[in-house]
Design an enzyme around this catalytic site. Structure first.
Site: not given
Length: 252
Positions: A46, A48
């Site tokens: 991922d 953020d």
């Protein structure tokens, strides 16, 4: 009599030797079985809150999009977190457009304060040294991914942003990356800071999952019975490297 004793001694010696060999073989076989680790050929991150320091105030963003009362109502029904993108999909075009404007504004503020997560560059260098592939899946926009690549000089391929549909927690983006790499999903681990997006995406795709939980917030009782639980948890990306070395056979 002496001949009989010699034969008996020989029989006992042979039996003991065979028994010792059998025990050693069983022990060796058990050791091999117990020490075998799953092969890891790729890591998907991922962005953020995982590769970058959390700078977007998601709670404030959700409240701005939903309004205070609806935010509380939606949150109470979604213990693992609010999926704001899916929530607004069936809104009227005008209302949806306004929601996307609010989301884009929060994301733009996040880009202005973009910082790489401590340990991210070192972890990527380690994976490169092991010839382990690196991919990225984010619900942020492509501009944010491009900025990350340019600003920090660390690139991921494929790097799938919100423009790729369907997005997390649907397994489609992770399965797409596996297909691109030519590997099975059980040879990949998904690493992210969200149960509802990253862990759910990984588990639905059949991959291993690692939840990055820096503050221990997912230890709260409200997360104990969510549908998808991670295979591993780490409090930092530095810890992730030792976790991968300990639990996987690293291979290209």
């Amino acid at each position: 009599m002496q001949l009989l004793l010699s034969k008996a001694s020989l029989f006992l010696h042979t039996t003991r030797t065979f028994s010792s060999f059998s025990t050693m073989a069983i022990s060796t076989s058990t050791s091999i079985s117990l020490s075998s680790k799953p092969h890891l050929k790729g890591v998907v991150f991922d962005m953020d809150g995982t590769l970058t320091v959390p700078v977007i105030d998601f709670q404030a963003m959700y409240k701005a999009v939903l309004g205070h009362d609806e935010y509380l109502a939606v949150k109470s029904k979604n213990p693992s977190g609010i999926d704001i993108l899916h929530h607004i999909e069936n809104w009227s075009p005008d209302k949806q457009r306004r929601a996307y404007e609010i989301i884009a504004d929060f994301e733009k503020q996040g880009q202005d304060r973009l910082q790489i997560m401590p340990g991210a560059a070192e972890l990527c260098s380690f994976l490169d040294s092991q010839n382990i592939r690196r991919g990225l899946i984010t619900r942020n926009v492509k501009d944010a991914v491009d900025l990350f690549h340019i600003r920090f000089g660390v690139k991921f391929s494929p790097a799938l942003s919100r423009e790729f549909r369907p997005y997390k927690p649907d397994p489609a983006p992770l399965l797409h990356i596996c297909s691109t790499w030519g590997v099975q999903s059980n040879e990949v681990i998904m690493i992210g800071d969200s149960l509802k997006d990253d862990v759910a995406c990984g588990k639905r795709a059949g991959a291993f999952t690692c939840l990055l939980d820096e503050t221990g917030r997912y230890d709260a009782p409200e997360y104990a019975n969510v549908e998808h639980q991670p295979d591993y948890k780490a409090s930092s990306l530095v810890e992730v490297q030792s976790l991968l070395e300990r639990h996987f056979e690293l291979t290209s």
